[in-house]
Design a protein around this motif. Sequence first.
Motif, short mmCIF file in Angstrom:
data_model
loop_
_atom_site.label_atom_id
_atom_site.label_comp_id
_atom_site.label_asym_id
_atom_site.label_seq_id
_atom_site.Cartn_x
_atom_site.Cartn_y
_atom_site.Cartn_z
N MET A 163 -1.03 1.97 0.80
CA MET A 163 -1.40 2.50 -0.51
C MET A 163 -0.84 1.59 -1.59
O MET A 163 0.21 0.96 -1.40
CB MET A 163 -0.85 3.92 -0.68
CG MET A 163 -1.65 4.94 0.08
SD MET A 163 -0.86 6.56 -0.01
CE MET A 163 0.45 6.34 1.15
N TYR B 186 -2.75 4.57 -4.64
CA TYR B 186 -2.04 5.84 -4.54
C TYR B 186 -2.45 6.70 -5.72
O TYR B 186 -2.51 6.22 -6.86
CB TYR B 186 -0.53 5.59 -4.55
CG TYR B 186 0.28 6.82 -4.88
CD1 TYR B 186 0.36 7.88 -3.97
CD2 TYR B 186 0.95 6.94 -6.09
CE1 TYR B 186 1.10 9.02 -4.27
CE2 TYR B 186 1.69 8.08 -6.40
CZ TYR B 186 1.76 9.12 -5.49
OH TYR B 186 2.47 10.24 -5.79
N ILE B 187 -2.77 7.97 -5.44
CA ILE B 187 -3.13 8.90 -6.52
C ILE B 187 -2.24 10.11 -6.39
O ILE B 187 -2.24 10.78 -5.35
CB ILE B 187 -4.62 9.30 -6.42
CG1 ILE B 187 -5.50 8.04 -6.50
CG2 ILE B 187 -4.98 10.29 -7.51
CD1 ILE B 187 -6.96 8.28 -6.25
N LEU C 217 -6.18 14.98 0.01
CA LEU C 217 -4.97 14.17 0.13
C LEU C 217 -4.45 13.83 -1.27
O LEU C 217 -3.28 13.62 -1.48
CB LEU C 217 -5.28 12.88 0.88
CG LEU C 217 -5.91 13.04 2.26
CD1 LEU C 217 -6.70 11.80 2.63
CD2 LEU C 217 -4.85 13.31 3.29
N TYR D 294 3.94 11.95 -0.25
CA TYR D 294 2.86 11.65 -1.21
C TYR D 294 1.60 12.44 -0.94
O TYR D 294 0.68 12.46 -1.74
CB TYR D 294 2.50 10.15 -1.13
CG TYR D 294 2.46 9.62 0.29
CD1 TYR D 294 1.35 9.80 1.10
CD2 TYR D 294 3.58 8.96 0.84
CE1 TYR D 294 1.35 9.33 2.41
CE2 TYR D 294 3.57 8.50 2.14
CZ TYR D 294 2.46 8.69 2.93
OH TYR D 294 2.45 8.26 4.22
N CYS D 295 1.52 13.11 0.21
CA CYS D 295 0.22 13.60 0.69
C CYS D 295 -0.03 15.08 0.42
O CYS D 295 0.84 15.92 0.71
CB CYS D 295 0.12 13.32 2.19
SG CYS D 295 -1.41 13.94 2.90
N ARG E 127 -2.73 3.59 9.24
CA ARG E 127 -2.15 2.86 8.12
C ARG E 127 -0.63 2.81 8.26
O ARG E 127 -0.01 3.84 8.53
CB ARG E 127 -2.49 3.56 6.79
CG ARG E 127 -3.94 3.39 6.37
CD ARG E 127 -4.09 3.95 4.97
NE ARG E 127 -5.44 3.81 4.46
CZ ARG E 127 -5.81 4.23 3.24
NH1 ARG E 127 -4.93 4.82 2.45
NH2 ARG E 127 -7.03 4.07 2.83
N1 5AD Z 1 -3.07 8.93 -2.64
C1 5AD Z 1 -3.83 8.04 -1.99
N2 5AD Z 1 -3.95 7.99 -0.66
C2 5AD Z 1 -3.27 8.92 0.05
N3 5AD Z 1 -3.18 9.13 1.37
C3 5AD Z 1 -2.36 10.18 1.59
N4 5AD Z 1 -1.92 10.66 0.43
C4 5AD Z 1 -2.47 9.89 -0.56
C5 5AD Z 1 -2.38 9.87 -1.97
N5 5AD Z 1 -1.63 10.78 -2.63
C6 5AD Z 1 -3.80 8.24 2.35
C7 5AD Z 1 -2.78 7.74 3.37
C8 5AD Z 1 -3.34 8.19 4.69
C9 5AD Z 1 -4.80 8.35 4.37
C10 5AD Z 1 -5.54 9.24 5.30
O1 5AD Z 1 -4.80 8.90 3.07
O2 5AD Z 1 -2.75 6.32 3.29
O3 5AD Z 1 -3.14 7.26 5.72
#
Ligand code: 5AD
Length: 361
Positions: A203, A234-235, A315, A66-67, A160
Amino acid sequence: MSTLLNKKDFYNLDKNDIIELLQLDSDSMIDLVKKANEIRLKYRGDKVYFRGLIEYSNICKKNCLYCGIRSGNKNFIRYTIQDDEFFDAVKFAIRERYGSIVIQSGENTSPAFIDKITEYIREIKNISNNKLGITLSLGEQSFETYKKWYDAGAHRYLLRIEESHPELYKKLHPQDGNHDFAARYNCLLNLKNIGYQLGTGIMIGLPFQTIEHLAEDLIFMRDLDIDMCGMGPYIEHPDTPLYQYKDDLWPLKERFNLTLKMIAILRLMMPDINIAATTAMQAIDPMGREKALQAGANVLMPNITPKQYREEYLLYENKPCIDENPDDCISCLDARVQMVGYQVGYDDWGDSAHYFNRKKL
Ligand code: 5AD
Ligand code: SF4
Ligand code: FES
Protein backbone atom coordinates in the motif's frame (compact mmCIF):
# COMPACT_ATOMS: atom_id res chain seq x y z
CA MET A 1 12.95 15.23 -18.58
CA SER A 2 14.93 13.11 -16.14
CA THR A 3 18.07 11.73 -17.82
CA LEU A 4 17.29 8.49 -16.04
CA LEU A 5 14.56 7.86 -18.61
CA ASN A 6 17.21 7.49 -21.34
CA LYS A 7 18.76 4.57 -19.55
CA LYS A 8 18.88 1.23 -21.32
CA ASP A 9 18.98 -0.94 -18.24
CA PHE A 10 16.06 -0.18 -15.95
CA TYR A 11 16.37 -3.51 -14.19
CA ASN A 12 19.30 -2.18 -12.22
CA LEU A 13 17.82 1.12 -11.11
CA ASP A 14 19.21 1.74 -7.65
CA LYS A 15 17.53 3.25 -4.64
CA ASN A 16 18.63 6.81 -5.44
CA ASP A 17 17.45 6.53 -9.04
CA ILE A 18 14.06 5.30 -7.88
CA ILE A 19 13.77 8.08 -5.33
CA GLU A 20 14.56 10.62 -8.06
CA LEU A 21 11.79 9.19 -10.23
CA LEU A 22 9.32 9.07 -7.34
CA GLN A 23 9.98 12.75 -6.72
CA LEU A 24 9.20 13.88 -10.28
CA ASP A 25 6.59 16.62 -10.24
CA SER A 26 3.28 16.12 -11.98
CA ASP A 27 4.58 17.61 -15.26
CA SER A 28 7.78 15.58 -15.57
CA MET A 29 5.88 12.53 -14.41
CA ILE A 30 4.22 12.48 -17.83
CA ASP A 31 7.48 11.37 -19.44
CA LEU A 32 7.90 8.54 -16.94
CA VAL A 33 4.36 7.35 -17.57
CA LYS A 34 4.85 7.53 -21.34
CA LYS A 35 8.04 5.51 -21.14
CA ALA A 36 6.35 2.88 -18.98
CA ASN A 37 3.50 2.63 -21.46
CA GLU A 38 5.96 2.12 -24.33
CA ILE A 39 7.67 -0.69 -22.44
CA ARG A 40 4.34 -2.24 -21.53
CA LEU A 41 3.23 -2.23 -25.18
CA LYS A 42 6.54 -3.73 -26.24
CA TYR A 43 6.58 -6.57 -23.70
CA ARG A 44 2.92 -7.17 -22.88
CA GLY A 45 1.07 -5.78 -25.90
CA ASP A 46 -2.13 -3.75 -25.78
CA LYS A 47 -4.23 -6.40 -24.03
CA VAL A 48 -5.87 -5.85 -20.68
CA TYR A 49 -6.71 -9.08 -18.89
CA PHE A 50 -9.79 -9.37 -16.71
CA ARG A 51 -9.88 -11.38 -13.52
CA GLY A 52 -13.39 -11.61 -12.12
CA LEU A 53 -13.00 -10.93 -8.40
CA ILE A 54 -15.13 -12.95 -6.00
CA GLU A 55 -14.94 -11.67 -2.43
CA TYR A 56 -15.86 -15.02 -0.95
CA SER A 57 -15.97 -14.16 2.74
CA ASN A 58 -15.15 -11.18 4.95
CA ILE A 59 -14.44 -13.33 7.99
CA CYS A 60 -10.82 -12.69 8.88
CA LYS A 61 -8.70 -13.96 11.74
CA LYS A 62 -6.26 -11.09 11.37
CA ASN A 63 -6.52 -7.63 12.83
CA CYS A 64 -4.36 -5.43 10.56
CA LEU A 65 -4.46 -1.89 11.92
CA TYR A 66 -5.40 -0.33 8.55
CA CYS A 67 -8.12 -2.68 7.35
CA GLY A 68 -11.89 -2.16 7.55
CA ILE A 69 -12.68 -5.87 7.85
CA ARG A 70 -10.16 -6.55 10.63
CA SER A 71 -11.41 -9.02 13.23
CA GLY A 72 -11.63 -6.26 15.86
CA ASN A 73 -14.20 -4.26 13.85
CA LYS A 74 -17.68 -5.26 15.01
CA ASN A 75 -19.52 -2.54 13.06
CA PHE A 76 -20.62 -4.64 10.10
CA ILE A 77 -22.02 -8.01 9.17
CA ARG A 78 -19.75 -10.95 8.43
CA TYR A 79 -20.74 -13.12 5.48
CA THR A 80 -19.64 -16.12 3.48
CA ILE A 81 -21.05 -16.54 0.00
CA GLN A 82 -23.30 -19.57 -0.48
CA ASP A 83 -22.31 -22.33 -2.91
CA ASP A 84 -24.99 -21.51 -5.47
CA GLU A 85 -24.11 -17.83 -5.43
CA PHE A 86 -20.44 -18.66 -5.78
CA PHE A 87 -21.06 -20.79 -8.84
CA ASP A 88 -23.41 -18.18 -10.29
CA ALA A 89 -20.47 -15.77 -10.18
CA VAL A 90 -18.17 -18.37 -11.77
CA LYS A 91 -20.69 -19.00 -14.54
CA PHE A 92 -21.02 -15.29 -15.06
CA ALA A 93 -17.25 -15.07 -15.60
CA ILE A 94 -17.37 -17.95 -18.07
CA ARG A 95 -20.31 -16.45 -19.94
CA GLU A 96 -18.65 -13.06 -20.18
CA ARG A 97 -15.44 -14.72 -21.44
CA TYR A 98 -13.29 -13.50 -18.59
CA GLY A 99 -10.09 -15.53 -18.80
CA SER A 100 -9.68 -15.89 -15.06
CA ILE A 101 -11.21 -15.39 -11.66
CA VAL A 102 -9.69 -14.39 -8.34
CA ILE A 103 -11.02 -15.91 -5.14
CA GLN A 104 -10.33 -13.47 -2.35
CA SER A 105 -11.27 -13.74 1.30
CA GLY A 106 -10.33 -12.65 4.77
CA GLU A 107 -7.83 -15.03 6.29
CA ASN A 108 -9.29 -18.31 7.46
CA THR A 109 -7.23 -21.42 8.15
CA SER A 110 -9.97 -23.75 9.39
CA PRO A 111 -10.04 -27.24 7.84
CA ALA A 112 -13.61 -26.60 6.66
CA PHE A 113 -12.52 -23.47 4.78
CA ILE A 114 -9.48 -25.18 3.27
CA ASP A 115 -11.59 -28.12 2.06
CA LYS A 116 -14.26 -25.83 0.67
CA ILE A 117 -11.73 -23.92 -1.42
CA THR A 118 -10.16 -27.16 -2.67
CA GLU A 119 -13.60 -28.36 -3.72
CA TYR A 120 -14.34 -25.04 -5.43
CA ILE A 121 -11.09 -25.08 -7.39
CA ARG A 122 -11.79 -28.60 -8.70
CA GLU A 123 -15.35 -27.72 -9.57
CA ILE A 124 -14.38 -24.51 -11.39
CA LYS A 125 -11.91 -26.48 -13.51
CA ASN A 126 -14.66 -28.97 -14.19
CA ILE A 127 -17.48 -26.67 -15.20
CA SER A 128 -15.26 -24.43 -17.30
CA ASN A 129 -13.49 -27.32 -19.07
CA ASN A 130 -10.26 -25.98 -17.66
CA LYS A 131 -10.86 -22.69 -19.45
CA LEU A 132 -10.95 -20.43 -16.44
CA GLY A 133 -7.64 -19.48 -14.84
CA ILE A 134 -7.70 -19.35 -11.04
CA THR A 135 -5.86 -16.86 -8.86
CA LEU A 136 -6.12 -17.19 -5.10
CA SER A 137 -5.84 -14.36 -2.61
CA LEU A 138 -6.52 -16.12 0.67
CA GLY A 139 -3.77 -14.90 2.94
CA GLU A 140 -1.20 -16.83 4.90
CA GLN A 141 -1.64 -20.59 4.88
CA SER A 142 0.56 -23.61 5.56
CA PHE A 143 2.82 -25.06 2.86
CA GLU A 144 0.52 -28.11 2.73
CA THR A 145 -2.55 -25.99 2.12
CA TYR A 146 -0.87 -23.99 -0.64
CA LYS A 147 0.25 -27.26 -2.21
CA LYS A 148 -3.20 -28.79 -1.94
CA TRP A 149 -4.78 -25.83 -3.74
CA TYR A 150 -2.07 -25.82 -6.38
CA ASP A 151 -2.55 -29.52 -7.02
CA ALA A 152 -6.31 -28.91 -7.28
CA GLY A 153 -5.69 -26.46 -10.15
CA ALA A 154 -4.99 -22.95 -8.84
CA HIS A 155 -1.97 -21.47 -10.58
CA ARG A 156 -1.53 -17.94 -9.30
CA TYR A 157 -1.43 -16.55 -5.78
CA LEU A 158 -1.55 -12.97 -4.55
CA LEU A 159 -0.18 -12.23 -1.12
CA ARG A 160 0.70 -8.62 -0.59
CA ILE A 161 3.66 -8.07 1.68
CA GLU A 162 1.81 -4.77 2.38
CA GLU A 163 5.08 -3.16 3.43
CA SER A 164 8.48 -4.75 2.92
CA HIS A 165 10.25 -3.28 5.96
CA PRO A 166 9.99 -5.46 9.02
CA GLU A 167 10.09 -2.48 11.41
CA LEU A 168 7.33 -0.57 9.57
CA TYR A 169 5.34 -3.79 9.17
CA LYS A 170 5.42 -4.04 12.97
CA LYS A 171 3.91 -0.57 13.40
CA LEU A 172 1.01 -1.41 11.08
CA HIS A 173 0.09 -4.72 12.63
CA PRO A 174 -0.80 -5.79 16.16
CA GLN A 175 1.94 -7.54 18.11
CA ASP A 176 -0.13 -10.56 19.04
CA GLY A 177 1.98 -13.30 17.50
CA ASN A 178 -0.40 -13.55 14.56
CA HIS A 179 1.13 -10.81 12.37
CA ASP A 180 4.70 -11.69 11.72
CA PHE A 181 6.71 -10.29 8.84
CA ALA A 182 9.05 -13.28 8.64
CA ALA A 183 6.11 -15.70 8.51
CA ARG A 184 4.52 -13.71 5.70
CA TYR A 185 7.75 -13.56 3.75
CA ASN A 186 8.14 -17.30 4.20
CA CYS A 187 4.67 -17.80 2.70
CA LEU A 188 5.86 -15.95 -0.42
CA LEU A 189 8.85 -18.27 -0.71
CA ASN A 190 6.66 -21.33 -0.24
CA LEU A 191 4.24 -20.20 -2.93
CA LYS A 192 7.09 -19.70 -5.34
CA ASN A 193 8.67 -23.06 -4.56
CA ILE A 194 5.40 -24.86 -5.10
CA GLY A 195 5.21 -23.36 -8.59
CA TYR A 196 2.56 -20.66 -8.39
CA GLN A 197 2.84 -17.49 -10.41
CA LEU A 198 3.65 -15.25 -7.50
CA GLY A 199 2.00 -11.92 -6.89
CA THR A 200 2.66 -9.45 -4.13
CA GLY A 201 2.22 -5.76 -3.53
CA ILE A 202 2.10 -2.95 -1.05
CA MET A 203 0.00 0.00 0.00
CA ILE A 204 1.17 3.50 -0.80
CA GLY A 205 0.80 6.43 1.57
CA LEU A 206 0.58 4.51 4.84
CA PRO A 207 1.23 6.31 8.12
CA PHE A 208 4.99 6.44 8.87
CA GLN A 209 5.88 5.44 5.29
CA THR A 210 8.52 7.48 3.42
CA ILE A 211 9.69 7.78 -0.18
CA GLU A 212 12.75 5.74 0.83
CA HIS A 213 10.49 2.93 2.00
CA LEU A 214 8.67 2.96 -1.34
CA ALA A 215 11.92 2.82 -3.32
CA GLU A 216 13.01 -0.17 -1.24
CA ASP A 217 9.63 -1.83 -1.71
CA LEU A 218 10.26 -1.84 -5.47
CA ILE A 219 13.72 -3.30 -4.95
CA PHE A 220 12.16 -5.94 -2.68
CA MET A 221 9.78 -6.97 -5.49
CA ARG A 222 12.57 -7.11 -8.04
CA ASP A 223 14.75 -9.20 -5.75
CA LEU A 224 11.92 -11.58 -4.97
CA ASP A 225 11.51 -11.90 -8.74
CA ILE A 226 7.73 -11.64 -8.58
CA ASP A 227 5.44 -12.44 -11.51
CA MET A 228 2.54 -10.16 -10.64
CA CYS A 229 1.94 -7.05 -8.62
CA GLY A 230 -1.08 -5.35 -7.14
CA MET A 231 -0.44 -2.12 -5.31
CA GLY A 232 -2.70 0.72 -4.45
CA PRO A 233 -3.03 3.83 -2.35
CA TYR A 234 -3.76 3.44 1.35
CA ILE A 235 -7.19 4.87 2.11
CA GLU A 236 -8.03 5.49 5.74
CA HIS A 237 -11.01 3.72 7.28
CA PRO A 238 -12.76 5.29 10.29
CA ASP A 239 -13.22 2.01 12.17
CA THR A 240 -9.51 1.25 12.34
CA PRO A 241 -6.75 2.22 14.78
CA LEU A 242 -4.66 3.91 12.06
CA TYR A 243 -7.46 6.41 11.43
CA GLN A 244 -5.96 8.53 14.21
CA TYR A 245 -3.14 9.47 11.82
CA LYS A 246 -5.46 10.71 9.08
CA ASP A 247 -4.21 14.27 9.33
CA ASP A 248 -0.56 13.28 8.95
CA LEU A 249 -0.96 11.45 5.64
CA TRP A 250 0.07 12.59 2.18
CA PRO A 251 -2.98 14.17 0.49
CA LEU A 252 -5.05 11.65 -1.52
CA LYS A 253 -3.99 13.22 -4.81
CA GLU A 254 -0.35 12.72 -3.88
CA ARG A 255 -0.92 9.10 -2.81
CA PHE A 256 -2.60 8.60 -6.16
CA ASN A 257 0.26 10.13 -8.17
CA LEU A 258 2.82 8.20 -6.17
CA THR A 259 0.96 4.99 -6.98
CA LEU A 260 1.05 5.86 -10.70
CA LYS A 261 4.79 6.47 -10.44
CA MET A 262 5.32 3.23 -8.52
CA ILE A 263 3.46 1.32 -11.24
CA ALA A 264 5.43 3.03 -14.00
CA ILE A 265 8.81 2.44 -12.35
CA LEU A 266 7.99 -1.21 -11.64
CA ARG A 267 7.00 -1.65 -15.29
CA LEU A 268 10.40 -0.27 -16.32
CA MET A 269 12.22 -2.54 -13.88
CA MET A 270 10.19 -5.67 -14.60
CA PRO A 271 8.84 -5.31 -18.16
CA ASP A 272 7.24 -8.75 -18.53
CA ILE A 273 5.28 -9.07 -15.27
CA ASN A 274 1.54 -8.52 -14.81
CA ILE A 275 0.55 -5.39 -12.93
CA ALA A 276 -3.00 -4.76 -11.73
CA ALA A 277 -4.82 -1.45 -11.92
CA THR A 278 -6.37 -1.70 -8.47
CA THR A 279 -9.83 -0.69 -7.37
CA ALA A 280 -8.41 1.59 -4.68
CA MET A 281 -7.16 3.84 -7.52
CA GLN A 282 -10.73 4.36 -8.62
CA ALA A 283 -11.80 5.18 -5.08
CA ILE A 284 -9.66 8.32 -5.36
CA ASP A 285 -10.14 9.26 -9.01
CA PRO A 286 -13.10 8.15 -11.18
CA MET A 287 -10.57 7.50 -13.97
CA GLY A 288 -8.05 5.98 -11.59
CA ARG A 289 -7.85 2.51 -13.05
CA GLU A 290 -7.61 3.83 -16.59
CA LYS A 291 -4.75 6.10 -15.58
CA ALA A 292 -3.02 3.09 -14.02
CA LEU A 293 -3.42 1.18 -17.31
CA GLN A 294 -1.76 4.06 -19.11
CA ALA A 295 1.12 4.01 -16.63
CA GLY A 296 2.00 0.35 -17.22
CA ALA A 297 -0.70 -1.77 -15.58
CA ASN A 298 -2.23 -4.54 -17.74
CA VAL A 299 -4.71 -6.36 -15.49
CA LEU A 300 -8.15 -5.34 -14.20
CA MET A 301 -10.10 -7.13 -11.53
CA PRO A 302 -13.80 -6.45 -12.10
CA ASN A 303 -15.78 -7.23 -8.98
CA ILE A 304 -18.24 -10.07 -9.64
CA THR A 305 -19.25 -10.57 -6.01
CA PRO A 306 -23.07 -10.69 -5.73
CA LYS A 307 -24.31 -7.18 -4.99
CA GLN A 308 -25.85 -7.95 -1.58
CA TYR A 309 -22.39 -8.68 -0.15
CA ARG A 310 -20.40 -5.87 -1.65
CA GLU A 311 -21.16 -3.33 1.05
CA GLU A 312 -19.77 -5.66 3.69
CA TYR A 313 -16.35 -6.02 2.07
CA LEU A 314 -15.20 -2.51 2.73
CA LEU A 315 -11.47 -2.58 3.31
CA TYR A 316 -11.41 1.22 2.89
CA GLU A 317 -13.76 4.16 2.28
CA ASN A 318 -15.30 5.13 -1.09
CA LYS A 319 -14.91 1.69 -2.60
CA PRO A 320 -16.43 1.98 -6.10
CA CYS A 321 -19.18 -0.11 -7.69
CA ILE A 322 -20.74 -1.31 -4.43
CA ASP A 323 -24.15 -0.32 -5.80
CA GLU A 324 -23.62 -1.96 -9.16
CA ASN A 325 -24.52 -5.47 -10.21
CA PRO A 326 -21.79 -7.36 -12.07
CA ASP A 327 -23.80 -6.87 -15.29
CA ASP A 328 -23.52 -3.10 -15.01
CA CYS A 329 -19.75 -3.21 -14.71
CA ILE A 330 -19.32 -5.36 -17.82
CA SER A 331 -20.10 -2.95 -20.61
CA CYS A 332 -18.81 -0.09 -18.56
CA LEU A 333 -15.40 -1.69 -18.19
CA ASP A 334 -15.01 -2.77 -21.81
CA ALA A 335 -15.79 0.77 -22.91
CA ARG A 336 -13.34 2.21 -20.41
CA VAL A 337 -10.54 -0.07 -21.60
CA GLN A 338 -11.12 0.86 -25.23
CA MET A 339 -11.41 4.52 -24.40
CA VAL A 340 -7.80 4.56 -23.25
CA GLY A 341 -6.61 2.62 -26.29
CA TYR A 342 -6.37 -1.01 -25.19
CA GLN A 343 -8.24 -4.22 -25.92
CA VAL A 344 -9.76 -6.64 -23.44
CA GLY A 345 -8.08 -10.06 -23.65
CA TYR A 346 -11.24 -12.12 -23.56
CA ASP A 347 -11.02 -15.91 -23.15
CA ASP A 348 -7.36 -15.67 -22.28
CA TRP A 349 -5.72 -16.55 -18.95
CA GLY A 350 -3.34 -13.67 -19.52
CA ASP A 351 -0.61 -15.36 -17.51
CA SER A 352 2.48 -13.50 -16.42
CA ALA A 353 5.06 -13.71 -19.21
CA HIS A 354 7.71 -13.27 -16.54
CA TYR A 355 6.82 -16.60 -14.97
CA PHE A 356 7.53 -18.46 -18.18
CA ASN A 357 10.65 -16.42 -18.86
CA ARG A 358 12.09 -17.12 -15.42
CA LYS A 359 11.20 -20.79 -15.66
CA LYS A 360 12.52 -20.82 -19.23
CA LEU A 361 9.38 -22.69 -20.28
N1 5AD B 1 -6.56 1.05 2.12
C1 5AD B 1 -6.13 0.48 0.98
N2 5AD B 1 -5.94 -0.84 0.83
C2 5AD B 1 -6.23 -1.62 1.89
N3 5AD B 1 -6.14 -2.95 2.06
C3 5AD B 1 -6.53 -3.26 3.32
N4 5AD B 1 -6.88 -2.15 3.96
C4 5AD B 1 -6.69 -1.11 3.11
C5 5AD B 1 -6.86 0.29 3.20
N5 5AD B 1 -7.32 0.88 4.33
C6 5AD B 1 -5.58 -3.83 1.04
C7 5AD B 1 -4.45 -4.69 1.61
C8 5AD B 1 -4.90 -6.10 1.36
C9 5AD B 1 -5.88 -5.91 0.22
C10 5AD B 1 -6.87 -7.01 0.06
O1 5AD B 1 -6.54 -4.71 0.55
O2 5AD B 1 -3.27 -4.41 0.87
O3 5AD B 1 -3.87 -6.97 1.01
FE1 SF4 C 1 -7.68 -9.55 7.13
FE2 SF4 C 1 -6.40 -8.86 4.87
FE3 SF4 C 1 -7.83 -7.04 6.23
FE4 SF4 C 1 -5.52 -7.92 7.25
S1 SF4 C 1 -5.78 -6.74 5.31
S2 SF4 C 1 -7.48 -7.71 8.39
S3 SF4 C 1 -5.55 -10.07 6.60
S4 SF4 C 1 -8.63 -8.87 5.20
FE1 FES D 1 -18.49 -0.96 -12.11
FE2 FES D 1 -18.19 0.88 -14.19
S1 FES D 1 -16.81 -0.62 -13.42
S2 FES D 1 -20.01 0.36 -13.01
